[in-house]
Enzyme design. Sequence first.
Site, mmCIF file in Angstrom:
data_model
loop_
_atom_site.group_PDB
_atom_site.id
_atom_site.type_symbol
_atom_site.label_atom_id
_atom_site.label_comp_id
_atom_site.label_asym_id
_atom_site.label_seq_id
_atom_site.Cartn_x
_atom_site.Cartn_y
_atom_site.Cartn_z
ATOM 1 N N HIS A 107 0.578 3.466 9.529
ATOM 2 C CA HIS A 107 -0.450 2.418 9.531
ATOM 3 C C HIS A 107 0.172 1.231 10.247
ATOM 4 C CE1 HIS A 107 -3.480 -0.288 7.160
ATOM 5 N NE2 HIS A 107 -3.721 -0.229 8.465
ATOM 6 N N GLU A 164 0.834 -1.190 0.000
ATOM 7 C CA GLU A 164 0.000 0.000 0.000
ATOM 8 C C GLU A 164 0.874 1.248 0.000
ATOM 9 O OE1 GLU A 164 -1.571 1.006 4.238
ATOM 10 O OE2 GLU A 164 -1.631 -1.181 4.073
#
Length: 323
Positions: free
Chosen positions: A155, A98
């Site tokens: 994250h 990501e």
Amino acid sequence: MKTNTAIFVALLCLSQITTALRIGSFNIQGFGHKKLKDKFVFPILIKIIKRYDIILLQEIRDHTQTLLPDLMKKINSHSTLKYKYVISDIVGRSTYKEQYAFVYRTKEHISVISNYTYNDGNEDNDNDLFSREPFVVLFDIPCTQFKQVAMVGVHIAPEEAVEEIKLLEKVRNSVSRKLRTSNIILMGDMNADCDFFPDSKWQEIPMRMSQNYLWPICDDTDTTVKSTHCAYDRFIVGGRTLRKEYLPGYAKAYRFDEAFDLTDKQYLFLSAADDVVSVVNFLQSAVSSGGIHCNLFGSLPKDAQGSSEIGDEIPNVGRQVLD
């Protein structure tokens, strides 16, 4: 299995003409071209992004590297407010890769001074610190008294939440040395609650125990949907100026499912998330924290509003004259 979350936080800055700035973070949960092209998702996503002057997007999934340019075209063609973006390298240990991106409004003369993906070691030798390396951006924001602020998008891996959150102070210190600023905001989906992060573990987190950092999101704030009630998403505010300017008590969930009258299915498909708002007053330096409020963002652009303004109930008081 954890439901991915998103969170928005508004950090408001004031100039002498009492303009204000909103900063947010949004985990869109597997954000790719499919969601961008969806006729239901697109208009709501655009409205959410346009609520903020700077917003961190997480879980961008796009091997073509055309998603953000396409998003900018769609946003800028539907609004007089113009946006730019800065995007990270592709991160992730596993096959699930990501990116992070900061999208920012240009009207307030916000600009990016520098950016980089944090170097946490050699992934090939299993010698790296984070499952997904943090993304660091130094912004120039003329409306603030401190002018520059570093924002670090993170994250945190749920199965390694305790260890990775412990390491965030190392990231903060590295950023401070490299960019020569103490005004740093770490933000994003940290998985910092419930099964991934028991309450007993907070005493092991130096940044949480230190008075040098603020954690505006309360531990009992729910940043998830469905039957869960977990404060997975967090902001960590460091730097004397930022800490002084924070107005406590204005961190809360903004339910955009209610604002946009979404069904449960629509809400979950969009991002499975709530919106949390907190307030920072950047003209407070000459006044005690209990004696001043700030003139906030004011009304949102009409095309950024939902059917209700839940979460917009932030104090609206006049301009302050400082000694």
